[in-house]
Design a protein around this motif. Structure first.
Motif, PDB file in Angstrom:
ATOM      1  N   LYS A  18     -18.673  21.358  21.858  1.00  0.00           N
ATOM      2  CA  LYS A  18     -19.968  22.041  21.775  1.00  0.00           C
ATOM      3  C   LYS A  18     -20.799  21.583  20.576  1.00  0.00           C
ATOM      4  O   LYS A  18     -21.828  22.168  20.276  1.00  0.00           O
ATOM      5  N   GLU A  19     -20.340  20.508  19.911  1.00  0.00           N
ATOM      6  CA  GLU A  19     -21.088  19.937  18.798  1.00  0.00           C
ATOM      7  C   GLU A  19     -21.591  18.549  19.170  1.00  0.00           C
ATOM      8  O   GLU A  19     -20.941  17.842  19.944  1.00  0.00           O
ATOM      9  N   PRO A  20     -22.741  18.124  18.618  1.00  0.00           N
ATOM     10  CA  PRO A  20     -23.264  16.786  18.915  1.00  0.00           C
ATOM     11  C   PRO A  20     -22.246  15.699  18.582  1.00  0.00           C
ATOM     12  O   PRO A  20     -21.600  15.741  17.527  1.00  0.00           O
ATOM     13  N   LEU A  21     -22.063  14.753  19.478  1.00  0.00           N
ATOM     14  CA  LEU A  21     -21.153  13.627  19.355  1.00  0.00           C
ATOM     15  C   LEU A  21     -19.676  14.022  19.424  1.00  0.00           C
ATOM     16  O   LEU A  21     -18.805  13.172  19.298  1.00  0.00           O
ATOM     17  N   ASN A  22     -19.409  15.312  19.613  1.00  0.00           N
ATOM     18  CA  ASN A  22     -18.046  15.781  19.865  1.00  0.00           C
ATOM     19  C   ASN A  22     -17.010  15.248  18.876  1.00  0.00           C
ATOM     20  O   ASN A  22     -16.047  14.585  19.257  1.00  0.00           O
ATOM     21  N   PRO A  23     -17.155  15.542  17.577  1.00  0.00           N
ATOM     22  CA  PRO A  23     -16.143  15.108  16.608  1.00  0.00           C
ATOM     23  C   PRO A  23     -14.864  15.920  16.794  1.00  0.00           C
ATOM     24  O   PRO A  23     -14.830  16.913  17.527  1.00  0.00           O
ATOM     25  N   ILE A  24     -13.804  15.513  16.115  1.00  0.00           N
ATOM     26  CA  ILE A  24     -12.587  16.315  16.075  1.00  0.00           C
ATOM     27  C   ILE A  24     -12.660  17.216  14.845  1.00  0.00           C
ATOM     28  O   ILE A  24     -13.060  16.795  13.770  1.00  0.00           O
ATOM     29  N   LYS A  25     -12.291  18.471  15.023  1.00  0.00           N
ATOM     30  CA  LYS A  25     -12.281  19.428  13.918  1.00  0.00           C
ATOM     31  C   LYS A  25     -11.089  20.357  14.083  1.00  0.00           C
ATOM     32  O   LYS A  25     -10.409  20.343  15.113  1.00  0.00           O
ATOM     33  N   GLN A  26     -10.820  21.167  13.076  1.00  0.00           N
ATOM     34  CA  GLN A  26      -9.767  22.169  13.194  1.00  0.00           C
ATOM     35  C   GLN A  26     -10.361  23.433  13.778  1.00  0.00           C
ATOM     36  O   GLN A  26     -11.393  23.939  13.326  1.00  0.00           O
ATOM     37  N   ASP A  27      -9.722  23.944  14.810  1.00  0.00           N
ATOM     38  CA  ASP A  27     -10.201  25.145  15.487  1.00  0.00           C
ATOM     39  C   ASP A  27     -10.155  26.342  14.538  1.00  0.00           C
ATOM     40  O   ASP A  27      -9.340  26.396  13.611  1.00  0.00           O
ATOM     41  N   GLU A  28     -11.043  27.287  14.789  1.00  0.00           N
ATOM     42  CA  GLU A  28     -11.110  28.500  13.983  1.00  0.00           C
ATOM     43  C   GLU A  28     -11.042  29.732  14.869  1.00  0.00           C
ATOM     44  O   GLU A  28     -11.429  29.704  16.039  1.00  0.00           O
ATOM     45  N   LYS A  29     -10.558  30.816  14.303  1.00  0.00           N
ATOM     46  CA  LYS A  29     -10.579  32.109  14.978  1.00  0.00           C
ATOM     47  C   LYS A  29     -10.878  33.176  13.937  1.00  0.00           C
ATOM     48  O   LYS A  29     -10.186  33.269  12.923  1.00  0.00           O
ATOM     49  N   LYS A  30     -11.965  33.925  14.181  1.00  0.00           N
ATOM     50  CA  LYS A  30     -12.397  34.971  13.261  1.00  0.00           C
ATOM     51  C   LYS A  30     -12.581  34.429  11.846  1.00  0.00           C
ATOM     52  O   LYS A  30     -12.197  35.053  10.855  1.00  0.00           O
ATOM     53  N   GLY A  31     -13.163  33.226  11.772  1.00  0.00           N
ATOM     54  CA  GLY A  31     -13.480  32.631  10.486  1.00  0.00           C
ATOM     55  C   GLY A  31     -12.315  31.990   9.752  1.00  0.00           C
ATOM     56  O   GLY A  31     -12.484  31.521   8.627  1.00  0.00           O
TER      57      GLY A  31
END
Length: 336
Positions: free
Chosen positions: A104-117
């Motif tokens: 859901k981000e432009p260019l679809n990078p890899i990131k660490q998922d978050e839950k409740k911040g």
């Protein structure tokens, strides 16, 4: 599937969710180099550029600089009767940080998922440490949430199709490897279809001996059973129910898996051509000539440069350390 070749500038910024398909080139050894404030890691046909700080919410890993031709579309390579695809590794084996393609981000990078911040880490499911395979996805695939599977009666989970590489090498986040497809597991995650492709790195010494799911059963005793139980239990420590499976938890064979991959590729093609509701997915890309979301290299570079500059990793949060160290005593054979 059609072999449509597209030669690209070496300065192209690319979209992970819709970029890589199978290639006949050999995966070369990974190398790392720091250049100004950017960090690049060279592999096969691309480089990755890290932004932000590892172990923090601002960390992003972008794919950039295609340096040779790629196949436009999910085009498998047939070598010695093997079906090979390129896999983007999100989570290295034995690690706990839940890294994923940010669709859901432009260019679809890899990131660490978050839950409740808070950054997400998977718990250790006894007797395992973290993920028990290199875990990632096949680009140019999409499990369409508007498409109901006729066998399980469940719709897709709105993600690229997941892959478990059972090879012996521990890969790194952002690495692209060629994998031989062996079979597939039909996991149902909170009512959504979430296919898990079982594959092995084509460069693995054991790859020549594993050609289908039955070979895995014979040569890797207990591996498939552990895979089912891991997927069944891994959300339980977070207070969620056990996952369910189609086909009574039985693995389907290689041919079935390839058909599922083909269908998810066709769904992806419809998505990037704006023939489907995006479901919140950002389809901005530099490669798909027939996509209305295609952007220029300069526009893509602006996206990357707008992210925080790459810097030193942050310490792992206390919650992350606890999750990584704590052994959840869930007996995978006897748990009810």
């Amino acid at each position: 599937m059609r072999a449509l070749m597209l030669r690209l500038s070496v300065r192209c910024l690319v979209t992970v969710f819709g970029t890589f398909s199978a290639s006949s080139r050999k995966v070369i050894a990974q190398a790392a180099a720091v250049s100004h404030q950017y960090y690049f890691r060279k592999t096969m046909h691309y480089q990755t550029e890290q932004r932000g700080h590892q172990n923090s919410p601002d960390y992003r890993l972008y794919f950039s600089k295609l340096i040779s031709a790629i196949v436009k579309g999910t085009m498998p390579v047939f070598a010695l009767n093997a079906v090979l695809y390129n896999m983007v590794v999100e989570v290295p084996r034995w690690s706990n940080a839940k890294m994923e393609i940010a669709i859901k981000e432009p260019l679809n990078p890899i990131k660490q998922d978050e839950k409740k911040g808070k950054l997400r880490y998977v718990a250790n499911i006894f007797p395992h440490k973290g993920y028990i395979w290199n875990y990632g996805a096949l680009p140019q695939t999409w499990e369409d949430p508007g498409q109901k599977d006729k066998e399980t009666n469940c719709c897709g989970d709105n993600d690229p199709i997941d892959v478990c590489d059972i090879g012996t090498q521990v890969c790194s986040t952002g690495q692209v490897i060629q994998v031989k497809v062996l079979g597939i597991l039909a996991m149902i995650d909170e009512g959504e279809m979430d296919w898990k492709v079982i594959a092995i790195n084509a460069e693995d010494p054991d790859a020549k001996n594993l050609n289908n799911i039955e070979d895995v059963r014979k040569n890797r005793p207990g591996h498939l059973e552990a895979t089912v139980e891991w997927f069944r239990k891994y959300k339980v420590p977070d207070g969620k129910p056990e996952n369910k499976f189609g086909f009574n938890g039985e693995f389907k064979d290689k041919d079935f898996a390839v058909e599922i991959i083909k269908s998810t590729h066709e769904h992806w093609r419809a998505l990037v051509q704006k023939q489907k509701n995006t479901g919140g997915i950002d389809c901005k890309n530099t490669l798909c000539c027939d996509s209305p979301w295609r952007c220029t290299t300069d526009e893509a570079r602006e996206v990357v440069q707008s992210a925080p500059a790459f810097g030193s990793a942050h310490p792992v949060s206390p919650e992350g350390k606890l999750k990584k160290k704590k052994k959840r005593l869930i007996n995978i054979f006897l748990a009810t």
